[in-house]
Write a protein that holds these residues in place. Structure first.
Motif, mmCIF file in Angstrom:
data_model
loop_
_atom_site.group_PDB
_atom_site.id
_atom_site.type_symbol
_atom_site.label_atom_id
_atom_site.label_comp_id
_atom_site.label_asym_id
_atom_site.label_seq_id
_atom_site.Cartn_x
_atom_site.Cartn_y
_atom_site.Cartn_z
ATOM 1 N N VAL A 173 0.206 4.379 14.671
ATOM 2 C CA VAL A 173 -0.133 4.846 13.329
ATOM 3 C C VAL A 173 1.038 4.466 12.432
ATOM 4 O O VAL A 173 2.133 5.030 12.536
ATOM 5 C CB VAL A 173 -0.395 6.363 13.289
ATOM 6 C CG1 VAL A 173 -0.913 6.760 11.911
ATOM 7 C CG2 VAL A 173 -1.378 6.781 14.376
ATOM 8 N N LEU A 174 0.795 3.488 11.555
ATOM 9 C CA LEU A 174 1.867 2.994 10.695
ATOM 10 C C LEU A 174 2.152 3.967 9.559
ATOM 11 O O LEU A 174 1.339 4.861 9.276
ATOM 12 C CB LEU A 174 1.481 1.622 10.142
ATOM 13 C CG LEU A 174 1.200 0.527 11.169
ATOM 14 C CD1 LEU A 174 0.868 -0.771 10.461
ATOM 15 C CD2 LEU A 174 2.385 0.338 12.119
ATOM 16 N N PRO A 175 3.265 3.822 8.881
ATOM 17 C CA PRO A 175 3.585 4.700 7.754
ATOM 18 C C PRO A 175 2.474 4.720 6.718
ATOM 19 O O PRO A 175 1.986 3.668 6.292
ATOM 20 C CB PRO A 175 4.871 4.096 7.188
ATOM 21 C CG PRO A 175 5.494 3.393 8.344
ATOM 22 C CD PRO A 175 4.364 2.866 9.157
ATOM 23 N N GLY A 176 2.057 5.905 6.338
ATOM 24 C CA GLY A 176 1.027 6.055 5.317
ATOM 25 C C GLY A 176 -0.388 5.878 5.811
ATOM 26 O O GLY A 176 -1.340 6.115 5.057
ATOM 27 N N GLU A 177 -0.571 5.469 7.058
ATOM 28 C CA GLU A 177 -1.920 5.265 7.575
ATOM 29 C C GLU A 177 -2.501 6.544 8.159
ATOM 30 O O GLU A 177 -1.771 7.471 8.539
ATOM 31 C CB GLU A 177 -1.935 4.163 8.637
ATOM 32 C CG GLU A 177 -1.708 2.775 8.079
ATOM 33 C CD GLU A 177 -1.960 1.691 9.122
ATOM 34 O OE1 GLU A 177 -2.140 2.041 10.310
ATOM 35 O OE2 GLU A 177 -1.981 0.514 8.737
ATOM 36 N N THR A 178 -3.838 6.584 8.247
ATOM 37 C CA THR A 178 -4.555 7.735 8.783
ATOM 38 C C THR A 178 -5.220 7.346 10.090
ATOM 39 O O THR A 178 -5.897 6.305 10.167
ATOM 40 C CB THR A 178 -5.619 8.232 7.787
ATOM 41 O OG1 THR A 178 -4.959 8.717 6.613
ATOM 42 C CG2 THR A 178 -6.444 9.362 8.383
ATOM 43 N N PHE A 179 -5.037 8.163 11.099
ATOM 44 C CA PHE A 179 -5.667 7.952 12.396
ATOM 45 C C PHE A 179 -6.943 8.770 12.472
ATOM 46 O O PHE A 179 -6.960 9.961 12.160
ATOM 47 C CB PHE A 179 -4.726 8.355 13.536
ATOM 48 C CG PHE A 179 -5.332 8.190 14.909
ATOM 49 C CD1 PHE A 179 -5.280 6.967 15.561
ATOM 50 C CD2 PHE A 179 -5.977 9.248 15.534
ATOM 51 C CE1 PHE A 179 -5.849 6.808 16.823
ATOM 52 C CE2 PHE A 179 -6.542 9.101 16.793
ATOM 53 C CZ PHE A 179 -6.476 7.878 17.437
ATOM 54 N N PHE A 195 -5.566 12.551 11.149
ATOM 55 C CA PHE A 195 -4.253 12.938 10.633
ATOM 56 C C PHE A 195 -3.571 11.718 10.055
ATOM 57 O O PHE A 195 -3.841 10.585 10.444
ATOM 58 C CB PHE A 195 -3.392 13.614 11.712
ATOM 59 C CG PHE A 195 -3.062 12.736 12.881
ATOM 60 C CD1 PHE A 195 -1.977 11.855 12.849
ATOM 61 C CD2 PHE A 195 -3.820 12.783 14.046
ATOM 62 C CE1 PHE A 195 -1.661 11.051 13.921
ATOM 63 C CE2 PHE A 195 -3.514 11.970 15.137
ATOM 64 C CZ PHE A 195 -2.433 11.107 15.081
ATOM 65 N N LYS A 196 -2.661 11.956 9.107
ATOM 66 C CA LYS A 196 -1.962 10.880 8.414
ATOM 67 C C LYS A 196 -0.477 10.921 8.748
ATOM 68 O O LYS A 196 0.124 12.002 8.832
ATOM 69 C CB LYS A 196 -2.156 11.023 6.898
ATOM 70 C CG LYS A 196 -1.455 9.966 6.066
ATOM 71 C CD LYS A 196 -1.704 10.196 4.580
ATOM 72 C CE LYS A 196 -1.006 9.165 3.717
ATOM 73 N NZ LYS A 196 -1.239 9.388 2.280
ATOM 74 N N ASN A 197 0.114 9.743 8.922
ATOM 75 C CA ASN A 197 1.545 9.625 9.161
ATOM 76 C C ASN A 197 2.273 9.645 7.813
ATOM 77 O O ASN A 197 2.204 8.676 7.057
ATOM 78 C CB ASN A 197 1.844 8.331 9.905
ATOM 79 C CG ASN A 197 3.338 8.129 10.158
ATOM 80 O OD1 ASN A 197 4.158 8.976 9.811
ATOM 81 N ND2 ASN A 197 3.675 7.000 10.757
ATOM 82 N N PRO A 198 2.979 10.739 7.472
ATOM 83 C CA PRO A 198 3.612 10.842 6.155
ATOM 84 C C PRO A 198 5.008 10.216 6.099
ATOM 85 O O PRO A 198 5.633 10.193 5.033
ATOM 86 C CB PRO A 198 3.696 12.351 5.939
ATOM 87 C CG PRO A 198 3.924 12.886 7.317
ATOM 88 C CD PRO A 198 3.170 11.974 8.257
ATOM 89 N N PHE A 199 5.483 9.725 7.207
ATOM 90 C CA PHE A 199 6.869 9.256 7.283
ATOM 91 C C PHE A 199 6.945 7.753 7.064
ATOM 92 O O PHE A 199 5.933 7.038 7.083
ATOM 93 C CB PHE A 199 7.478 9.647 8.630
ATOM 94 C CG PHE A 199 7.365 11.123 8.931
ATOM 95 C CD1 PHE A 199 7.931 12.062 8.080
ATOM 96 C CD2 PHE A 199 6.670 11.576 10.048
ATOM 97 C CE1 PHE A 199 7.830 13.418 8.349
ATOM 98 C CE2 PHE A 199 6.572 12.926 10.329
ATOM 99 C CZ PHE A 199 7.142 13.853 9.470
ATOM 100 N N ASP A 200 8.166 7.261 6.875
ATOM 101 C CA ASP A 200 8.365 5.829 6.652
ATOM 102 C C ASP A 200 8.647 5.088 7.950
ATOM 103 O O ASP A 200 9.140 3.960 7.938
ATOM 104 C CB ASP A 200 9.488 5.594 5.643
ATOM 105 C CG ASP A 200 10.817 6.198 6.089
ATOM 106 O OD1 ASP A 200 10.873 6.769 7.207
ATOM 107 O OD2 ASP A 200 11.802 6.090 5.334
#
Length: 538
Positions: free
Chosen positions: A352-358, A440-445
């Motif tokens: 799950v890349l930064p800013g992406e949603t799984f 869920f979304k990855n909020p980190f960089d």
């Protein structure tokens, strides 16, 4: 000498019967016109034509009545003398079978009636005007035509001509002349050229204009289309885009963030690609403006550059050595274990890349027998049942909690309708293919990787990457208890008896702190569980 005979000069259907007795006249008509009554009759009205077959239309000749209507010799000697030199055609008297004749006349009315057809205009494949001429409509007076057919079908060379009222089209061929002059001619006068990057250009040629320019009825507001009295041009920007996309597509580049692939325990970086996209709305504008502009036929393509937000360099620096959040659940049955293990296998090593949603449903796709899933228990309508892929809500709960403690943003999760004791109250999730998802979304960089596996009767999910936050769960108490109801279920309907359990309301508060202990956020989620029904199988 002529007393008691048919008047001299009398004809019926072209057969002379003057001077004959009635018996002789009837016999002559039967002989001479016997074959004629079986010939088809042409019926004309306006500029339309149809035919009827007398025998099939219930038409016959009343020979006696026809001869009788010819009358007697006139007493006036002058009239008698004139009859030596002139002929008088006498119409026939028809014998009619009403049923077949009425059906034939109904068909004639339809055949001889036509709605007016408006002129139409288009641009052909050569970029030239293509005009479809208007066609007037017509109506007939059905009763008048009926009488004409009855009296004339045999006496006018098998041709009956009725009256028609002509209705002119509202849009005539002459109405298209102005549109050809003011729209088609300038639009197809020369190619419209769009200059893109890398010295690539696209052209809308006159031969393409038929895909872009059409003419439709100009319908007044709140009026029906058939009431339109003129045509208007209709411009299709999407068609113009398709024409140019075929020529300018090479100047665009698909946006792609850097990503990862894993094979045999070896991690590889998939390089990023900055995106380049044509801004079609700005490039084309209203295509009619450019098409009708005969002074300027060259235009510039407008682009949008979209740099990757996660670059190859970022990916090469990424690390998945730290556990950001993890969770384990256990105590599942054999069939459920098969489905949970299959899901863990599919999700394992997902990134799950930064800013992406799984999305769990989106990542696994269909979960049927073809994908290795089996029938197992589910909860539907507040009671236990079975379905292929059942039981993976336990994996969803495990994944939800791992993402919860990793500090991921909750995008979508749905608790079970009633509480299941092996899960933490207020902190669990269910899924159902095509209807209920876990996201869920990855909020980190930094990117994260999902590690999931089954060991014995337990499943573990870890969110791995570079740890960013510390997460604390503060469970609330159970309030507002509700009592279960009794249900009787057909034992053949996957019935599973249950002693039931009360429902209740609970809360869970998630506190997120940075790695130095500074609180970043605090959020409370409330869950209401229905009472588990008391199920009896019969």
């Amino acid at each position: 000498m002529s007393e008691g005979r048919v008047p001299r000069g009398t004809t019926v259907g072209g057969v002379a019967i003057g001077g004959m007795t009635e018996e002789q006249a009837e016999q002559r008509l039967r002989i001479d016109l016997g074959d004629e009554v079986r010939e088809p009759v042409i019926v004309n009205a306006g500029n339309m034509s149809s035919t009827i077959q007398p025998s099939q239309s219930g038409l016959q000749v009343d020979w006696g009545a026809t001869v009788d209507q010819a009358g007697r010799q006139p007493l006036n000697p002058i009239e008698r003398v004139r009859s030596l030199f002139e002929e008088r055609e006498v119409g026939i008297i028809s014998a009619v079978a009403d049923g077949p004749f009425n059906r034939a006349m109904d068909r004639l009315s339809r055949d001889l009636t036509r709605d007016p057809k408006n002129a139409a205009l288009a641009v052909n494949d050569l970029g030239k005007p293509d005009v479809t001429d208007d066609e007037p409509g017509q109506t007939i007076e059905a009763e008048e035509l009926r009488e004409k057919v009855l009296s004339e079908w045999l006496s006018t060379n098998h041709t009956v001509t009725g009256e028609a009222e002509v209705t002119e089209a509202k849009i005539t061929t002459e109405d298209t002349d102005e549109l050809i002059r003011d729209v088609i001619n300038p639009a197809a006068s020369a190619p419209i050229t769009f200059f893109g990057r890398d010295e690539v250009k696209g052209e809308i040629k006159p031969t393409d204009m038929g895909r872009i320019l059409t003419f439709v009825p100009d319908v007044p507001e709140n009026k029906k289309p058939e009431l339109a009295e003129s045509l208007k041009p209709s411009w299709n920007n999407e068609a113009a885009q398709q024409v140019l996309q075929e020529q300018l597509g090479s100047t665009e580049k698909e946006f792609r963030n850097a990503s990862f692939s894993q094979s045999g325990g070896s991690l590889s970086v998939i390089p990023h690609q900055d995106g380049v996209q044509i801004k079609w709305d700005e490039t084309l504008g209203d295509i009619s403006d450019k098409a009708l502009n005969t002074d300027k036929r060259n235009w510039q393509v407008v682009y949008e550059d979209k740099p990757a937000t996660f670059t190859t360099d970022d990916a090469e620096k990424a690390s998945f050595d730290e556990v950001m959040g993890e969770f384990t659940t256990g105590d599942f049955s054999g069939p459920s274990g098969v489905n949970i293990a299959r899901t863990a296998e599919m999700v394992n090593a997902a990134y799950v890349l930064p800013g992406e949603t799984f999305s769990l449903n989106g990542y696994t796709g269909p979960r049927g027998t073809a994908q290795g899933f089996v029938e197992s228990g589910i909860i539907i309508d507040g009671r236990a049942s079975e379905a292929v892929g059942g039981g993976i809500s336990q994996f969803a709960t495990t994944l939800y909690n791992a993402s919860y403690f990793a500090g991921m943003d909750d995008v979508a999760h749905t608790p079970h309708s009633y509480y299941i004791s092996r899960y933490p109250a207020g902190r669990e999730a269910t899924v159902y293919e095509g209807a209920i998802d876990l996201q869920f979304k990855n909020p980190f960089d930094v990117p994260v990787q999902i590690e999931s596996f089954v060991s014995g009767d337990s499943v573990t999910v870890k969110i791995k990457g570079k740890k960013q936050v510390e997460v604390e769960s503060i469970p609330g108490g159970r309030t507002n208890p509700t009592q279960p109801e009794k249900r009787t279920v057909d034992k053949d309907d996957h019935c599973s008896p249950s002693s039931g359990a009360p429902g209740f309301t609970t809360t869970d508060t998630r506190v997120i702190r940075d790695l130095n202990g500074q609180e970043l956020s605090r959020e409370t989620h409330t869950t209401v569980y229905d009472p588990q029904p008391i199920v009896t199988c019969e």
